[in-house]
Each structure stands twice: as structure tokens, then as C-alpha cells.
Design a protein around this motif. Structure first.
Motif, PDB file in Angstrom:
ATOM      1  N   THR A   1      -5.214 -95.537 -36.182  1.00 26.08           N
ATOM      2  CA  THR A   1      -6.002 -96.684 -35.794  1.00 26.08           C
ATOM      3  C   THR A   1      -6.300 -97.645 -36.759  1.00 26.08           C
ATOM      4  OG1 THR A   1      -8.197 -95.627 -35.853  1.00 26.08           O
ATOM      5  CG2 THR A   1      -6.756 -95.449 -33.962  1.00 26.08           C
ATOM      6  N   ARG A   2      -6.018 -97.306 -38.202  1.00 29.47           N
ATOM      7  CA  ARG A   2      -7.025 -97.950 -39.281  1.00 29.47           C
ATOM      8  C   ARG A   2      -5.911 -99.113 -39.758  1.00 29.47           C
ATOM      9  NH1 ARG A   2     -10.801 -95.700 -42.607  1.00 29.47           N
ATOM     10  NH2 ARG A   2     -11.360 -93.924 -41.837  1.00 29.47           N
TER      11      ARG A   2
ATOM     12  N   LEU B   1      -4.266-102.669 -39.995  1.00 28.01           N
ATOM     13  CA  LEU B   1      -4.726-103.930 -39.225  1.00 28.01           C
ATOM     14  C   LEU B   1      -3.559-104.310 -38.040  1.00 28.01           C
ATOM     15  CD1 LEU B   1      -6.188-106.258 -41.895  1.00 28.01           C
ATOM     16  CD2 LEU B   1      -7.221-104.556 -40.336  1.00 28.01           C
TER      17      LEU B   1
ATOM     18  N   ARG C   1      -4.319-102.396 -34.916  1.00 24.00           N
ATOM     19  CA  ARG C   1      -5.309-102.928 -34.152  1.00 24.00           C
ATOM     20  C   ARG C   1      -4.997-104.194 -33.561  1.00 24.00           C
ATOM     21  NH1 ARG C   1     -10.374-102.791 -38.721  1.00 24.00           N
ATOM     22  NH2 ARG C   1      -9.509-100.945 -40.051  1.00 24.00           N
ATOM     23  N   ARG C   2      -4.177-105.053 -34.358  1.00 25.47           N
ATOM     24  CA  ARG C   2      -3.602-106.428 -33.617  1.00 25.47           C
ATOM     25  C   ARG C   2      -2.758-105.980 -32.481  1.00 25.47           C
ATOM     26  NH1 ARG C   2      -3.719-111.239 -35.708  1.00 25.47           N
ATOM     27  NH2 ARG C   2      -1.556-111.450 -35.027  1.00 25.47           N
TER      28      ARG C   2
ATOM     29  N   LEU D   1      -9.441-111.234 -37.808  1.00 21.52           N
ATOM     30  CA  LEU D   1      -9.398-109.875 -38.061  1.00 21.52           C
ATOM     31  C   LEU D   1      -9.233-109.553 -39.705  1.00 21.52           C
ATOM     32  CD1 LEU D   1      -9.617-106.865 -37.458  1.00 21.52           C
ATOM     33  CD2 LEU D   1      -7.236-106.742 -36.701  1.00 21.52           C
TER      34      LEU D   1
ATOM     35  N   PRO E   1     -13.777 -98.449 -39.798  1.00 17.78           N
ATOM     36  CA  PRO E   1     -14.317 -97.833 -38.441  1.00 17.78           C
ATOM     37  C   PRO E   1     -14.973 -96.851 -38.644  1.00 17.78           C
ATOM     38  CG  PRO E   1     -11.802 -97.319 -39.156  1.00 17.78           C
ATOM     39  CD  PRO E   1     -12.382 -98.251 -40.286  1.00 17.78           C
TER      40      PRO E   1
ATOM     41  N   LEU F   1     -11.959-101.784 -30.897  1.00 14.49           N
ATOM     42  CA  LEU F   1     -10.348-101.862 -31.040  1.00 14.49           C
ATOM     43  C   LEU F   1     -10.082-102.540 -32.537  1.00 14.49           C
ATOM     44  CD1 LEU F   1      -8.650-101.969 -27.731  1.00 14.49           C
ATOM     45  CD2 LEU F   1      -8.738-100.238 -29.101  1.00 14.49           C
ATOM     46  N   ALA F   2     -10.671-103.686 -32.617  1.00 21.69           N
ATOM     47  CA  ALA F   2     -10.549-104.652 -33.766  1.00 21.69           C
ATOM     48  C   ALA F   2     -11.152-103.757 -34.916  1.00 21.69           C
ATOM     49  CB  ALA F   2     -11.052-105.759 -33.569  1.00 21.69           C
TER      50      ALA F   2
ATOM     51  N   GLY G   1     -11.035-100.755 -35.521  1.00 25.93           N
ATOM     52  CA  GLY G   1     -10.173 -99.625 -35.899  1.00 25.93           C
ATOM     53  C   GLY G   1     -10.616 -98.211 -35.333  1.00 25.93           C
TER      54      GLY G   1
ATOM     55  N   SER H   1     -18.469-100.811 -36.866  1.00 25.67           N
ATOM     56  CA  SER H   1     -18.064-100.677 -38.259  1.00 25.67           C
ATOM     57  C   SER H   1     -19.097-100.012 -39.281  1.00 25.67           C
ATOM     58  CB  SER H   1     -17.395-101.846 -39.113  1.00 25.67           C
ATOM     59  OG  SER H   1     -16.458-102.518 -38.371  1.00 25.67           O
TER      60      SER H   1
END
Length: 459
Positions: free
Chosen positions: A26-27, A29, A32-33, A84, A110, A135-136, A138, A426
Motif C-alpha cells: 500500500t505504500r 503512491l 494509492r492512486r 497526493l 501510513p 487510502l491516500a 497508504g 498518517s
């Protein structure tokens, strides 16, 4: 579209979320996008089903469902996709001369496996806007939609299973026992939207595991109207903000405090406005959510005199939009969150006495002022506390995606929307890097440099 699997065990769901987060998937970018783009696509593909579910659960029209629910999620996704890279980029922090040649930076990373518990009154946007932020940032996410909006919960479970399948996002359906079991687990962050009473229990449960929380609660939101306000315009804006979603909005004005010179004209303007908006019988107003809340709201109708409305139909779960004047002494509608289509209205003469009553209540989620007198507005703002402060309008402050949203004290803690939401999910991690060759000898014992010199150099 495939049906989602049966609800997972809460502890198993946490373990799945932790394991997936630990994989590092998930890290990036781009990951995430991609998740945000898939969520946006799923909402577009199932828009009709979502709107139909909102109508089934809450009697909400397609217009209100789209503007008060889906639009806010779409705005949040668009902003996150645009900002983001900037939000996630480490920021340099200045250092003192004696730290050099070291460098310091702040990195928003995250939190990990997070839990989001949503309410029933806006069951789409108040579940999915926090999801966008999570989600944005992460994270992996476990969602618990409200069982009081079952059709919407079922549609969202199917939508998220198809677009953001486990282990990235898991949806657990069920009653209060599922929510309780989830809040007792050591998630890396807990985001809750609901009543202040339940929020206190959630905070206690989270504290046992030292879980950080964002609590978006409610409160008694006063609306102050002074002698410079235009009754017609003020009435339209109050009526819209109060009776949106049948008054079942945490940001709705709870009661109106109006200067005695505007009291009669405002009551009359509100009566006309409510007839224009919802018809002479009020049947154009959305129903309340269920029988329990209907009974709670109906009992409040006896706490004053109905200057408009006052009728209730238990079979249809419908309460007429009601203007309540001459409230009885000790009326709870002036102290407790009404969360329904009843609007108490009281006149005031002395502004100091009026504001003393406002500040005696717990700090609200929102405080509203209708005035053309900038000095009066500033005077009220300087002497009160609230999560948000809105002048000559209602509720719209929550629709500005880059404006942090949240309460203070009993109305909540923490902020979200836009960058504030990204930060809520975060971990602000401080970083310091010192080259291996830089080694200032004066800091090591035995200390030979006089303390007086150290004070002059570093103080």
C-alpha cells in the motif's frame, strides 16, 4: 457483480489488514492512486444502486443523495488525486548551527491497519470520505457501516468488494456487537462518526489499547440572528440547513436565538419558507430513519408551542417540519441535540446575556451567526469555541474539501477532509541524518568546555 463473502471475524479482519500492510503493497503512491481511481469507478458504475439504497433506508431523494453524499466523495477523491504527491513528500525542517551538517525532515507515513466506523444519517459520504483519506495515506482499512441503513451497507459492501477487494479494504456488517468487538482491538488508528454518547464509549475502548482516535461527534449547534439580518434570506438558509435530511444532520442548527426586533418577522418568514419547501402539510419533507428515533423526536413536540407544523405520523415515520416557540422551562431541546425536524426559536434582547447561555453549553460542532455587522460577528467568534464557525449560511462549510472539518471537546477531536484527512491517517515521523564524518567532540564526556561558553553558543 459477485456478492461479498460472509462478514469476517473482527480479529481475523485485523490480522488480514496487518499482514497486507506489512507486505508494503500500500505504500507506493501509484498503488494509492490506483485504489482511489478504482473507488471512483465503482461509485460511477453503481451510482443508481447507491441512490436507490439511500431512498430505501432514509427516504432520501436522488437529488439529495447525490448532492449530500456522492458529490462529497467525488470531491474528496479528486482533491486527493491532485494533491497526493505534495502531501506525501517529506518536508525539510530547519536545524540550528550545532546540528549541521545534519539534515532534518518530516515524513507523513501510513499508520497501518485502520478502522472506520460510519453512521446511518449520511451512510455513504461519512464512511467513504474517511476511506479516501485512509487510502491516500497508504493504509489498509476495515470498514463498519451502520446497521441502521442496511440497504446502503449492503450496496457499499458489494461495491468495495468488487473494486477494492480484501485485503486492502474489508467491510464488516452487523449490529452494535460487531462495532464493540472492533473497537476493542488494537488497530493502528480508529475513526468514528456518531453521537457523543457512543463516542465516549469508543474512546474508552480505544484507550485500553492506546489506539489513536479521530472522533467526529455532534452537539447543540446554536444559530444567532442579530437585528441587522434580512429575515427572508436568513429564513431560507436556516430552513435549508436545519431540515436537510429531516434534521438528521450533525451540523444542523439546533435552535435559533434571534434579536427581539427580528423575532416576529423571522418566524413568519420561516413559516412561509417551510410551506414553499415542503408543502402546507409538510409531506415533502424526508421521513426519519426508524420508529425508535420517531418516538424520541415526537416526544419533543410537547416542549413548546408549534408556530408551524407539529404533526407526526408514526406509520409513515414522518414528522412535520416544526417551528417550536415559547419552550417550557428546562426544555431539553435547548440543551440536547435534537437530530430531527424541530426548530426551537427564542428571542433575545441583551447580547451579553444571550452569549452567556451559548458558552454555558458544551462547545458545538458548528456555531452559526446571521448578521451584516462585522463587529458583531467578530465579537461572537472571539468569545466562543466551536469546531466550525459559519456566517450567513449553514452546513456548506463541510462541503469545502480543503477546509479541515471536526469538533472540539464534546463535539469531537481531530480533523479530516483534504490534507487534514491525509494527516489524520498518517504518522508524522521525524527524520534526522548526520554524516558519519561529523563528530563534534564537545558533547562527549568528560566535558572540558565551560558551561558558560556552551550557554552563550547554544542558548
Amino acid at each position: 457483480m459477485d456478492s461479498p463473502p460472509p462478514p469476517a471475524d473482527p480479529r481475523a479482519a485485523l490480522e488480514v489488514a496487518r499482514s497486507h500492510f506489512a507486505s508494503g503493497a500500500t505504500r507506493a503512491l501509484e498503488a494509492r492512486r490506483d485504489a482511489l481511481i478504482r473507488l471512483r469507478g465503482g461509485l460511477e458504475a453503481m451510482e443508481g444502486e447507491v441512490l436507490a439504497a439511500l431512498e430505501q433506508d432514509l427516504g432520501k431523494s436522488a437529488f439529495d443523495g447525490w448532492t449530500s453524499e456522492l458529490l462529497l466523495v467525488r470531491q474528496e477523491i479528486a482533491l486527493a488525486l491532485k494533491r497526493l504527491p505534495r502531501w506525501a513528500a517529506p518536508s525539510r525542517v530547519p536545524v540550528r548551527w550545532f546540528h549541521r551538517p545534519g539534515r532534518a525532515a518530516l515524513s507523513l507515513e501510513p499508520r497501518g491497519a485502520v478502522l472506520v466506523i460510519g453512521p446511518w444519517n449520511y451512510p455513504v459520504q461519512l464512511l467513504l470520505v474517511p476511506l479516501v483519506s485512509a487510502l491516500a495515506a497508504g493504509n489498509t482499512v476495515v470498514l463498519k457501516p451502520s446497521e441502521m441503513a442496511p440497504a446502503t451497507a449492503a450496496v457499499l459492501a458489494r461495491l468495495l468488494h468488487a473494486t477494492l477487494a480484501p485485503p486492502l479494504v474489508q467491510v464488516l456488517q452487523g449490529g452494535p456487537e460487531v462495532s464493540q468487538a472492533l473497537t476493542e482491538l488494537p488497530f493502528d488508528h480508529l475513526f468514528f462518526t456518531g453521537s457523543s454518547a457512543v463516542g465516549r464509549r469508543v474512546a474508552v475502548a480505544a484507550a485500553r489499547n492506546l489506539v489513536s482516535t479521530t472522533l467526529e461527534l455532534g452537539g447543540v449547534n446554536p444559530c444567532i440572528v442579530d437585528e441587522t439580518a434580512d429575515p427572508a434570506v436568513t429564513a431560507r438558509r436556516i430552513a435549508w440547513g436545519k431540515f436537510l435530511n429531516a434534521g438528521q444532520t450533525c451540523l444542523a442548527p439546533n435552535h435559533v436565538l434571534v434579536h427581539e426586533s427580528r423575532y416576529g418577522p423571522l418566524v413568519e418568514a420561516l413559516r412561509k419558507t417551510l410551506t414553499d419547501f415542503y408543502g402546507a402539510d409538510g409531506r415533502g419533507l424526508q421521513r426519519v430513519v426508524n420508529a425508535r428515533h420517531f418516538a424520541r423526536i415526537e416526544a419533543m413536540l410537547d416542549q413548546g408551542r408549534a408556530a408551524h407544523g407539529g404533526g407526526a405520523d408514526a406509520q409513515a415515520l414522518h414528522v412535520q417540519p416544526t417551528l417550536l416557540v415559547d419552550p417550557v422551562p428546562g426544555a431539553t431541546v435547548l440543551r440536547d441535540e435534537i437530530f430531527g425536524p424541530i426548530l426551537p426559536i427564542l428571542p433575545w434582547r441583551d447580547r451579553d446575556a444571550m452569549l452567556s447561555g451559548v458558552v454555558a453549553l458544551p462547545a458545538p460542532l458548528a456555531l452559526y451567526v446571521h448578521s451584516r455587522d462585522r463587529g458583531f460577528v467578530q465579537w461572537v467568534a472571539a468569545r466562543t469555541r466551536s469546531g466550525g464557525f459559519c456566517v450567513n449560511d449553514h452546513v456548506v462549510q463541510a462541503t469545502v474539501p480543503e477546509l479541515p472539518f471536526g469538533g472540539v471537546g464534546a463535539s469531537g477531536q481531530g480533523r479530516y477532509h483534504g490534507r487534514a484527512g491525509f494527516e489524520a491517517f498518517s504518522n508524522a515521523r521525524g527524520r534526522f541524518h548526520q554524516p558519519a564524518w561529523a563528530d563534534l567532540p564537545m558533547r562527549y564526556p568528560p566535558h572540558r568546555t565551560p558551561l558558560s561558553l556552551i550557554k552563550r553558543m547554544m542558548g
